[in-house]
Enzyme design. Structure first.
Site, PDB file in Angstrom:
ATOM      1  N   ASP A 278      92.167   1.341  51.936  1.00  0.00           N
ATOM      2  CA  ASP A 278      90.725   1.556  52.107  1.00  0.00           C
ATOM      3  C   ASP A 278      90.223   0.566  53.151  1.00  0.00           C
ATOM      4  O   ASP A 278      90.323  -0.644  52.965  1.00  0.00           O
ATOM      5  CB  ASP A 278      90.003   1.340  50.770  1.00  0.00           C
ATOM      6  CG  ASP A 278      88.592   1.914  50.752  1.00  0.00           C
ATOM      7  OD1 ASP A 278      87.966   1.965  51.828  1.00  0.00           O
ATOM      8  OD2 ASP A 278      88.120   2.301  49.670  1.00  0.00           O
ATOM      9  N   ARG A 280      87.041   0.550  54.328  1.00  0.00           N
ATOM     10  CA  ARG A 280      85.577   0.515  54.321  1.00  0.00           C
ATOM     11  C   ARG A 280      85.037  -0.892  54.084  1.00  0.00           C
ATOM     12  O   ARG A 280      85.703  -1.734  53.493  1.00  0.00           O
ATOM     13  CB  ARG A 280      85.034   1.464  53.244  1.00  0.00           C
ATOM     14  CG  ARG A 280      85.211   2.926  53.574  1.00  0.00           C
ATOM     15  CD  ARG A 280      84.807   3.807  52.398  1.00  0.00           C
ATOM     16  NE  ARG A 280      85.705   3.680  51.257  1.00  0.00           N
ATOM     17  CZ  ARG A 280      85.584   4.368  50.138  1.00  0.00           C
ATOM     18  NH1 ARG A 280      84.594   5.237  50.005  1.00  0.00           N
ATOM     19  NH2 ARG A 280      86.447   4.202  49.153  1.00  0.00           N
TER      20      ARG A 280
END
Length: 346
Positions: A278, A280
């Site tokens: 991930d 983000r």
């Protein structure tokens, strides 16, 4: 996008090009320059390539004398890993300037390019002269390094009333990073009490799920369920963050989907591309909430990482509100991977 850049670090420098946008002419120009050349990939990509990692989170790979554009493209892009598995063996380098390589790989990620670069090593003075004569961007690692590793401050640039089907009492706020990056949005429904925990959802943009109705993920159903619940309660905030594909961009997300069709799960696909599970930055959501006057939330999420991030960034999570919607036969394996490997509470 993908233009050559020069990055200096003390007496040494790197002239770098993203492999994804590299062409035969530029490769020839670099070879004609007579500088030592090597490729750099992330440790995640190196694992797939069976290349040794000597510098923590990246591998610096020696460029064979006969390596052409096809070799470099195949090294960067996992699309042909199964059809052309014998690209190596790869010889990894020790020493050098791994800090330069790491910064350049991060630049690739932020541009949503495959994180793989071709680097020519040369003295800093020669690199600055080359950059000036060729009109290339040239920066010092001391200057750009800290910038690459922090989120750009956000500006609230506009807001307006936008009646929604879940509530006519809605306003859309637009936030823009100072560095000119992608804008992010906050949908404020009703008049939330700033002195109480606000019902809130951090939702990352998903073109395929939110707009096209893709059955491969649960993003669209989660978005609609979150808006509906906020509308039912009459007050809350939905943050819509432009971080497509867990932060790797739509093009790389489609590459990941292709790999999933070959049998890899979503985490394995991201790793083969050279990304983390991930990519983000959830701190953006906390910053937006604080700027809107909220200090605590009832967070609508199945992802404990979002809860931890909120707490770390000074936004108290009074309650985690589950969002268990959107399971289909097309995404069942994807949801299982999120639970097993990413810790989602499903």
């Amino acid at each position: 996008m993908g233009a050559p850049v020069v990055l200096t670090d003390g007496e040494s420098a790197a002239l770098a090009l993203a492999v994804e946008t590299l062409d035969a002419v530029r490769l020839g120009d670099l070879r004609d320059g007579g500088w030592p050349l090597h490729a750099a990939v992330t440790a995640r990509r190196a694992e797939t390539l069976h290349a040794r990692v000597y510098d923590g989170d990246l591998a610096r790979i020696a460029l064979p004398a006969d390596a052409g554009l096809d070799w470099l493209k195949a090294t960067a892009n996992p699309a042909d890993d199964l059809r052309y598995p014998m690209k190596g063996p790869y010889a990894s380098l020790r020493g050098g300037s791994p800090a330069l390589d790491a910064a350049l790989l991060l630049l690739c990620k932020q541009a949503h390019l495959l994180p793989a670069i071709l680097i020519a090593t040369l003295p800093a003075d020669a690199a600055r002269t080359l950059a000036r004569d060729a009109g290339l961007s040239c920066e010092s690692l001391d200057v750009i390094g800290p910038i690459l590793h922090r989120s750009s401050p956000l500006l609230a640039v506009s807001a307006a009333r936008v009646p929604l089907d879940v509530s006519e009492a809605s306003r859309v706020h637009v936030f823009r990073p100072r560095d000119g990056g992608e804008e992010h949005y906050a949908i404020e429904i009703g008049q939330p009490n700033r002195s109480e925990p606000v019902l809130s959802r951090l939702h990352s943009a998903c073109f395929t799920g939110d707009l096209a109705g893709s059955l491969k993920c649960d993003c669209g159903p989660q978005l609609r369920a979150a808006l509906a619940q906020i509308g039912t309660e009459g007050a809350g905030v939905l943050l819509y963050l432009n971080q497509e594909g867990r932060g790797i961009g739509l093009a790389n997300k489609m590459r990941a989907y292709q790999l999933q069709d070959e049998g890899f799960d979503t985490v394995e696909a991201n790793h083969r591309l050279g990304f983390e599970d991930d990519e983000r930055d959830f701190k953006i959501g906390a910053e937006i909430l604080r700027s809107m006057g909220f200090s605590s939330v009832r967070l609508m999420t199945n992802n404990p990482a979002k809860v931890r991030m909120m707490e770390t960034c000074g936004v108290a999570v009074a309650e985690r509100v589950p969002l268990r919607v959107g399971e289909t036969r097309h995404n069942r394996a994807y949801l299982d991977t999120k639970a097993r490997k990413s810790g989602h509470l499903l």
